[in-house]
Design a protein around this motif. Structure first.
Motif, PDB file in Angstrom:
ATOM      1  N   GLU A  68       0.767  -1.178  -0.049  1.00 27.94           N
ATOM      2  CA  GLU A  68      -0.082  -0.006   0.159  1.00 27.94           C
ATOM      3  C   GLU A  68       1.031   1.117  -0.120  1.00 27.94           C
ATOM      4  O   GLU A  68       0.527   2.144  -0.619  1.00 27.94           O
ATOM      5  N   ALA A  69       2.042   1.218   0.680  1.00 26.42           N
ATOM      6  CA  ALA A  69       2.772   2.141   0.648  1.00 26.42           C
ATOM      7  C   ALA A  69       3.411   2.699  -0.735  1.00 26.42           C
ATOM      8  O   ALA A  69       3.548   3.678  -0.960  1.00 26.42           O
ATOM      9  N   CYS A  70       4.006   1.667  -1.384  1.00 27.98           N
ATOM     10  CA  CYS A  70       4.385   1.636  -2.591  1.00 27.98           C
ATOM     11  C   CYS A  70       3.202   2.266  -3.496  1.00 27.98           C
ATOM     12  O   CYS A  70       3.517   3.202  -4.342  1.00 27.98           O
ATOM     13  N   LEU A  71       2.296   1.659  -3.477  1.00 26.57           N
ATOM     14  CA  LEU A  71       1.059   2.378  -4.328  1.00 26.57           C
ATOM     15  C   LEU A  71       0.948   3.848  -4.049  1.00 26.57           C
ATOM     16  O   LEU A  71       0.606   4.666  -4.926  1.00 26.57           O
ATOM     17  N   ARG A  72       1.023   4.272  -2.651  1.00 28.85           N
ATOM     18  CA  ARG A  72       0.827   5.577  -2.306  1.00 28.85           C
ATOM     19  C   ARG A  72       1.759   6.593  -2.915  1.00 28.85           C
ATOM     20  O   ARG A  72       1.449   7.509  -3.395  1.00 28.85           O
ATOM     21  N   LEU A  73       2.921   6.054  -2.858  1.00 27.49           N
ATOM     22  CA  LEU A  73       4.180   6.591  -3.262  1.00 27.49           C
ATOM     23  C   LEU A  73       4.050   6.955  -4.750  1.00 27.49           C
ATOM     24  O   LEU A  73       4.201   7.902  -5.327  1.00 27.49           O
ATOM     25  N   MET A  74       3.686   5.895  -5.482  1.00 24.10           N
ATOM     26  CA  MET A  74       3.513   5.974  -7.064  1.00 24.10           C
ATOM     27  C   MET A  74       2.565   6.916  -7.539  1.00 24.10           C
ATOM     28  O   MET A  74       2.606   7.732  -8.119  1.00 24.10           O
ATOM     29  N   LEU A  75       1.217   6.736  -6.619  1.00 22.64           N
ATOM     30  CA  LEU A  75       0.055   7.789  -7.009  1.00 22.64           C
ATOM     31  C   LEU A  75       0.443   9.225  -6.549  1.00 22.64           C
ATOM     32  O   LEU A  75       0.417  10.134  -7.685  1.00 22.64           O
ATOM     33  N   GLU A  76       1.512   9.525  -5.549  1.00 27.78           N
ATOM     34  CA  GLU A  76       1.635  10.878  -5.040  1.00 27.78           C
ATOM     35  C   GLU A  76       2.633  11.388  -6.226  1.00 27.78           C
ATOM     36  O   GLU A  76       2.790  12.448  -6.634  1.00 27.78           O
ATOM     37  N   LEU A  77       3.333  10.399  -6.671  1.00 23.09           N
ATOM     38  CA  LEU A  77       4.304  10.980  -7.836  1.00 23.09           C
ATOM     39  C   LEU A  77       3.575  11.334  -8.848  1.00 23.09           C
ATOM     40  O   LEU A  77       3.890  12.138  -9.514  1.00 23.09           O
ATOM     41  N   GLY A  78       2.743  10.686  -9.517  1.00 23.00           N
ATOM     42  CA  GLY A  78       1.829  10.875 -10.655  1.00 23.00           C
ATOM     43  C   GLY A  78       0.997  12.244 -10.541  1.00 23.00           C
ATOM     44  O   GLY A  78       1.039  13.247 -11.303  1.00 23.00           O
ATOM     45  N   VAL A  79       0.591  12.424  -9.271  1.00 28.39           N
ATOM     46  CA  VAL A  79      -0.004  13.552  -8.988  1.00 28.39           C
ATOM     47  C   VAL A  79       0.962  14.726  -8.989  1.00 28.39           C
ATOM     48  O   VAL A  79       0.435  15.966  -9.637  1.00 28.39           O
ATOM     49  N   ALA A  80       2.193  14.735  -8.480  1.00 26.77           N
ATOM     50  CA  ALA A  80       3.083  15.616  -8.538  1.00 26.77           C
ATOM     51  C   ALA A  80       3.547  16.067 -10.052  1.00 26.77           C
ATOM     52  O   ALA A  80       3.982  17.132 -10.282  1.00 26.77           O
ATOM     53  N   CYS A  81       3.663  15.258 -10.666  1.00 24.87           N
ATOM     54  CA  CYS A  81       4.132  15.367 -12.151  1.00 24.87           C
ATOM     55  C   CYS A  81       3.151  16.170 -13.095  1.00 24.87           C
ATOM     56  O   CYS A  81       3.411  16.858 -13.696  1.00 24.87           O
ATOM     57  N   SER A  82       1.892  15.797 -12.563  1.00 20.71           N
ATOM     58  CA  SER A  82       0.538  16.370 -13.442  1.00 20.71           C
ATOM     59  C   SER A  82       0.057  17.541 -12.806  1.00 20.71           C
ATOM     60  O   SER A  82      -1.164  17.879 -13.154  1.00 20.71           O
ATOM     61  N   MET A  83       0.717  18.526 -11.998  1.00 16.81           N
ATOM     62  CA  MET A  83      -0.026  19.569 -11.657  1.00 16.81           C
ATOM     63  C   MET A  83      -0.258  20.646 -12.735  1.00 16.81           C
ATOM     64  O   MET A  83       0.382  20.675 -13.791  1.00 16.81           O
ATOM     65  N   GLU A  84      -1.267  21.190 -12.609  1.00 20.83           N
ATOM     66  CA  GLU A  84      -1.820  22.098 -13.454  1.00 20.83           C
ATOM     67  C   GLU A  84      -0.729  23.065 -14.097  1.00 20.83           C
ATOM     68  O   GLU A  84      -0.432  23.500 -15.196  1.00 20.83           O
ATOM     69  N   LEU A  85      -0.171  23.679 -13.072  1.00 17.29           N
ATOM     70  CA  LEU A  85       0.896  24.949 -13.371  1.00 17.29           C
ATOM     71  C   LEU A  85       2.213  24.342 -13.444  1.00 17.29           C
ATOM     72  O   LEU A  85       2.569  23.688 -12.679  1.00 17.29           O
ATOM     73  N   PRO A  86       2.633  24.433 -14.632  1.00 17.64           N
ATOM     74  CA  PRO A  86       3.988  23.950 -14.996  1.00 17.64           C
ATOM     75  C   PRO A  86       5.092  23.986 -13.710  1.00 17.64           C
ATOM     76  O   PRO A  86       5.773  23.262 -13.581  1.00 17.64           O
ATOM     77  N   GLN A  87       5.372  25.297 -13.150  1.00 11.04           N
ATOM     78  CA  GLN A  87       6.252  25.638 -12.130  1.00 11.04           C
ATOM     79  C   GLN A  87       6.331  24.604 -10.891  1.00 11.04           C
ATOM     80  O   GLN A  87       7.125  24.421 -10.034  1.00 11.04           O
ATOM     81  N   TYR A  88       4.959  24.047 -10.789  1.00  8.97           N
ATOM     82  CA  TYR A  88       4.685  23.116  -9.610  1.00  8.97           C
ATOM     83  C   TYR A  88       4.941  21.721  -9.747  1.00  8.97           C
ATOM     84  O   TYR A  88       5.130  20.806  -8.934  1.00  8.97           O
ATOM     85  N   ARG A  89       5.270  21.429 -11.201  1.00  9.34           N
ATOM     86  CA  ARG A  89       5.789  19.878 -11.502  1.00  9.34           C
ATOM     87  C   ARG A  89       7.151  19.658 -10.982  1.00  9.34           C
ATOM     88  O   ARG A  89       7.854  20.436 -11.317  1.00  9.34           O
ATOM     89  N   ILE A  90       7.195  18.314 -10.490  1.00  2.00           N
ATOM     90  CA  ILE A  90       8.808  17.936 -10.009  1.00  2.00           C
ATOM     91  C   ILE A  90       9.426  17.545 -11.530  1.00  2.00           C
ATOM     92  O   ILE A  90       8.786  17.516 -12.621  1.00  2.00           O
ATOM     93  N   ASP A  91      10.835  17.699 -11.196  1.00  2.00           N
ATOM     94  CA  ASP A  91      11.654  17.500 -12.435  1.00  2.00           C
ATOM     95  C   ASP A  91      11.883  15.798 -12.519  1.00  2.00           C
ATOM     96  O   ASP A  91      11.772  15.135 -11.478  1.00  2.00           O
ATOM     97  N   ILE A  92      12.199  15.483 -13.688  1.00  4.32           N
ATOM     98  CA  ILE A  92      12.372  13.994 -14.001  1.00  4.32           C
ATOM     99  C   ILE A  92      13.518  13.204 -13.166  1.00  4.32           C
ATOM    100  O   ILE A  92      13.308  12.069 -12.774  1.00  4.32           O
ATOM    101  N   ARG A  93      14.328  14.188 -12.790  1.00  5.58           N
ATOM    102  CA  ARG A  93      15.640  13.317 -11.842  1.00  5.58           C
ATOM    103  C   ARG A  93      14.897  13.062 -10.658  1.00  5.58           C
ATOM    104  O   ARG A  93      15.401  11.981  -9.888  1.00  5.58           O
ATOM    105  N   SER A  94      14.203  13.752 -10.172  1.00  4.20           N
ATOM    106  CA  SER A  94      13.385  13.661  -8.836  1.00  4.20           C
ATOM    107  C   SER A  94      12.642  12.293  -8.821  1.00  4.20           C
ATOM    108  O   SER A  94      12.260  11.530  -8.158  1.00  4.20           O
ATOM    109  N   VAL A  95      11.860  12.399  -9.811  1.00  6.23           N
ATOM    110  CA  VAL A  95      11.068  11.138 -10.520  1.00  6.23           C
ATOM    111  C   VAL A  95      11.827   9.734 -10.306  1.00  6.23           C
ATOM    112  O   VAL A  95      11.337   8.855  -9.423  1.00  6.23           O
TER     113      VAL A  95
END
Length: 1000
Positions: free
Chosen positions: A956-983
């Motif tokens: 469940e923790a792995c799923l949660r991290l992956m979901l959070e990662l997807g949400v962080a990458c798909s923020m509406e405003l570009p400046q709030y998206r994380i970079d690929i190296r952090s991914v």
């Protein structure tokens, strides 16, 4: 006369009685025949209705309706129940059968139906209005399907309905007002749909109601004050509905209430002080992510029934006063991220009063304002306690040695407090500990050697204390460590060699800000997966080992402020992932190495050393020689420009016959139109393996010349087809990476009719696209191939492969290539299920990209609807962050198995918002059920219940991290998206956790 009249009446009476008796006898005689005739007619009606239902089922993987034929009476068909008297269908149970299709309106003809159980399937389309004919119906369970219509108001005619469950569909519109007449309802569940109109006030009519759930529907509005008549209500669940206002008084008067869920709304106000006097049966209170204020009354903790109390992430305050009863049933107590505490200094006394809570599994009071010391009574806490957090408070004093008695702990977080004294040796008894956070305190003394006993430890953070002594070599026994930080302490001595041999370290090793000395151990291959290595501000000396070149995943290297000398080893040129390099304030000598030019560094600090400027030796030559060399270089460049110019002109000749141009002469062979024609059997439709707007892809066999390949033929009649070919050639001409689809050659020629022909020849990917594997249940042809659905670990590995490809395109290709069309159908899988990014027809090469440039442009929309970032739709410029958005949507699709174009995503709801809303306690409700199918193989693993499913906590923790990662990458405003190296760093963490446990 009277006697005669009497005799006449008597005879008439006897005659009448005889006639009546005769009629009764006839009726009795013919009754079986009449009933048989009636049954035969009704049997035909029910049988026809069942066969009509079967006819609209498109997919039946478990074969539950295979017995529905003339070989058996329909009452013997699987899932069908008939009444014993009339032989009419009284029940239909096809739940959890994997059925796909629509529900036939003929179901409304089975008038004797009392229950319909079709939950946990894939029925779609409308809920038939004909269900309203079933006046005998008592149970209607259609949960967890894909019905996407309005809720039919005709269901209000089912006046005997007691159980109505429509949750987990794609229903839209309002809850019909006509439902107010369903006064027999005991269960009313319509959660996780897309409804409007607020919570209906007619629920006050349901006086027999026991369960009422409308969670996750985003209804808006207030909670109506109509609950005073619902004397039997046991479960009230209204989370994730954007509700405002306060909890109405009538809710507090529900004396039979056992569960109250109001998570993730915008409710405010204080909680009733008489809560448990009025509701003594409450077992679960879940109110996180609201705006409640005030204090928690002591009566809340006095309940002998309460098991779960979650009021985290509110604005509650005051001193925690707990008078624990003799019998305590608490399993979870989550009070974090509030303002609990007082200025009295004894805020921690509530720990003493929890000594009777032997079932407690989770205690979270982190991020509050608590003061005082941890009492020694901590040792009497539940042996089942797996999560304990006091982080970010003002707790002081020593950490009691009794902490070692909490043998069930997997997470212990004490960071950012005011603890003093030594870290007790007893902490080594916490054999199940996965995460230990002690940073930001005032701990002194040595790091206890017993920490090496924590064989399950994944994260260890002890930075920003005053710990002294040496780093114990026993830390090298923690073979699962992903991150180790002991920065800004007073550690001395050398770094143990076995620390550098921990191959598990992949996130961070931070030993900076101490007094460490001596030479660095040989790196070997131990830290080849490490992302950050920080050794700054110590007293380390000697030369930097050349084996540092083995740390090929290193993104940050900070060794500044030491006494290193010698030259920077040339092996550092292998650190292709390096972004930040700080070697300042050392004694390095020699020339600044030329390999630094080949690294994609964001930050470089070479200051305060004795390094000489990098030179190629030209400054030693005479002026004449310099001029001669310069002239030769200029002439050579002019010749090359001329060659490229005339070469490009030649390629623009659209009628050049049978010429094939290789993208890279050193790697590719020539191929003609004829050869491609023969390889694909005349571009036969039987060989089509993919089709898009600009091209069709064929399976081809080049025989001894190249084997099986994929031939992408451009549709030059489609506007943009030729441009797509050029874009793909430019993008791939110099790109080489294991996670990119390999281009074998290309062909720009004419077909047999003299028409322009362009094609690209790729390495064949035998396992097809990721889209096919994610949505295998959507495609019957996949069922024929018996494809196995992807497990969670496979999905993480594929996501990591794609992330590597994006990182290469964005940062390591000598320029910036933006793909512009990342989606599952463009992710191809080879025979080993390694992912390769393909289809560069919309890609764009940025010569010198300002990474976050979002001003308008005339490029038009690039990409695919649902995956393209929102800024592209309003004319924003192509940028790397656009690919990050698409990748985030891809991650969310991999977790939820829902396409961003799913019909459920309408108006303000999209896949990003759908996922972000579920990051709390509803994670498992939106995940692809396939991921959750295989549970922990080790019964000793810690698990917790989620509805009817039991899922490994680590999974469940792995799923949660992956979901959070997807949400962080798909923020509406570009400046709030994380970079690929952090991914990449986060995905490595997820992958390594899963590799270390059977639950993932």
């Amino acid at each position: 006369m009277e006697v005669t009249l009497f005799l006449f009446v008597h005879r008439q009476t006897k005659l009448l009685l005889f006639i009546i008796w005769l009629q009764i006898a006839v009726i009795i005689a013919i009754l079986p025949t009449a009933e048989l005739m009636a049954t035969g007619t009704n049997n035909t009606i029910d049988q026809d209705a069942l066969l009509a239902i079967k006819s609209l089922i498109k997919d039946n993987p478990q074969g539950v309706t295979s017995s529905w034929n003339d070989s058996l009476h329909f009452c013997q068909w699987q899932g069908v129940t008939c009444s014993t008297r009339h032989r009419r269908v009284s029940g239909l149970n096809l739940s959890s059968s994997g059925l796909e299709g629509s529900l036939s309106p003929w179901i409304g003809n089975m008038s004797f139906l009392r229950y319909i159980m079709l939950q946990n399937n894939s029925f779609n389309g409308e809920i038939p209005t004909q269900l309203g004919r079933l006046s005998r119906l008592q149970e209607l369970l259609l949960a967890n399907n894909s019905f996407d219509s309005n809720i039919p108001s005709s269901l209000s005619n089912c006046s005997n309905l007691q159980f109505l469950h429509l949750g987990g569909n794609k229903l839209v519109g309002r809850i019909p007002n006509e439902f107010g007449s369903l006064k027999m309802l005991k269960l009313f569940v319509i959660h996780r749909n897309i409804l409007t109109g607020g919570i209906p006030s007619f629920i006050g009519n349901f006086t027999l109601l026991e369960t009422f759930s409308l969670g996750g529907c985003h209804l808006g509005g207030i909670i109506p004050d109509v609950f005073h008549r619902l004397k039997n209500l046991k479960r009230l669940a209204l989370p994730e509905n954007e509700l405002v206002g306060t909890i109405p008084a009538s809710v507090y008067n529900l004396s039979m209430l056992e569960s109250l869920f109001l998570d993730d709304n915008q409710l405010h106000g204080t909680l009733d002080t008489n809560l448990f006097l009025l509701q003594p049966r409450l077992q679960e209170i879940s109110l996180p992510d609201n705006q409640f204020t005030g204090s928690l009354d002591a009566s809340i903790f006095n309940s002998t029934e309460l098991r779960t109390l979650d009021v985290s992430r509110n604005n509650l305050s005051g001193k925690l006063v707990i008078h624990s009863p003799n019998i305590c049933q608490f399993v979870e107590m989550s009070l974090g991220f509030n303002n609990f505490g007082s200025m009295e200094g004894d805020d921690m006394s509530f720990i003493d009063t929890l000594s009777n809570c032997s079932l407690l599994e989770k205690l979270d009071v982190g991020d509050n304002s608590l003061r005082g010391n941890l009492p020694k009574s901590l040792e009497y806490r539940s042996r089942k306690l797996y999560f304990l957090s006091f982080a970010s408070n003002s707790i002081s004093g020593n950490l009691p040695s009794s902490i070692g008695n909490l043998s069930g702990l997997t997470t212990l977080s004490l960071s950012d407090n005011q603890f003093i004294g030594t870290i007790p040796e007893s902490i080594g008894r916490l054999q199940n500990l996965v995460k230990l956070e002690l940073k930001g305190n005032s701990f002194t003394g040595n790091i206890p050697g017993t920490i090496g006993n924590l064989s399950s430890l994944i994260e260890l953070h002890m930075g920003m204390n005053t710990i002294n002594g040496t780093i114990p070599s026993s830390l090298g026994d923690c073979k699962k460590l992903l991150g180790l930080t002991v920065e800004q302490n007073q550690l001395s001595g050398s770094i143990p060699r076995n620390i550098f041999e921990l191959s598990s370290l992949s996130v961070i090793l931070d030993l900076g800000g101490n007094h460490l000395s001596g030479d660095l151990p040989d790196f070997g291959n131990g830290l080849k997966n490490l992302n950050e290595l920080i050794l700054a501000d110590n007293q380390l000396s000697g030369e930097l080992p050349s084996s540092i070149g083995s740390c090929i995943s290193l993104q940050k290297l900070d060794i500044g402020g030491n006494f290193f000398h010698g030259s920077l080893p040339s092996s550092m040129g292998s650190l292709r992932a390096l972004q930040n390099l700080d070697v300042s304030c050392n004694n390095f000598t020699g020339q600044i190495p030329g390999f630094l030019e080949t690294l994609s560094l964001d930050n470089l600090n070479l200051s305060f050393n004795d390094l000489r400027a990098y030179s190629k030796g030209i400054n030693k030559l005479s002026l004449a020689v310099i001029l001669a060399i310069t002239l030769a270089v200029v002439l050579f460049c002019a010749a090359m420009v001329s060659f490229v110019f005339f070469y490009c002109l030649k390629r623009k000749d659209k009628h050049a016959h049978d010429t094939s141009n290789s993208i890279s002469a050193t790697h590719m062979t020539k191929v003609s139109y004829k050869k491609l024609y023969n390889a694909t059997q005349g571009f036969s439709v039987n060989n089509v393996i993919g089709k898009g707007s600009f091209a069709s892809v064929y399976r081809g066999d080049l025989g001894l010349d190249g084997g099986i390949v994929a031939v992408k033929v451009l549709n030059l009649q489609h506007r943009g087809g030729s441009k797509s070919f050029i874009s793909e050639c430019k993008a791939l001409c110099n790109a080489r990476h294991r996670n990119l689809v390999k281009v074998i050659t290309c062909c720009s020629s004419c077909d047999f009719e003299g028409k322009e022909f362009k094609a690209l020849v790729y390495e064949f990917m035998p396992n097809g696209s990721l889209d096919k594997w994610l949505h295998w249940n959507d495609r019957k042809e996949n069922m024929q191939k018996e494809l196995l659905p992807l497990g969670l670990l496979q999905r993480v590995c594929i996501a990591l492969d794609v992330a590597y490809a994006i990182d290469y395109l964005h940062n390591h290709n000598g320029g910036t290539i933006v793909h512009c069309d990342l989606k599952p159908s463009n992710i191809l899988l080879d025979e080993d299920m390694v992912a390769h990014v393909g289809d560069f027809g919309l890609s764009k090469i940025l010569q010198s990209e300002p990474v976050n440039t979002y001003d308008s442009s005339s490029i038009g929309v690039r990409g695919t609807i649902g995956y393209a970032p929102p800024e592209y739709g309003i004319g924003g410029k192509v940028s790397r962050s656009g690919d990050i958005y698409s990748y985030g949507i891809l991650l969310l699709e991999m977790v939820t198995c829902k396409r961003p174009t799913d019909p459920m995503f309408k108006e303000a709801l999209n896949l990003h918002k759908y996922a972000s809303k579920a990051m709390g306690d509803h994670l498992l409700e939106i995940c692809d059920p396939i991921i959750l199918r295989n549970d922990c193989s080790d019964p000793a693993q810690f698990t917790k219940n989620k509805g009817e499913e039991t899922v490994s906590m680590r999974k469940e923790a792995c799923l949660r991290l992956m979901l959070e990662l997807g949400v962080a990458c798909s923020m509406e405003l570009p400046q709030y998206r994380i970079d690929i190296r952090s991914v990449i760093k986060e995905l490595h963490l997820i992958k390594d956790v899963m590799l270390d446990t059977s639950t993932c």
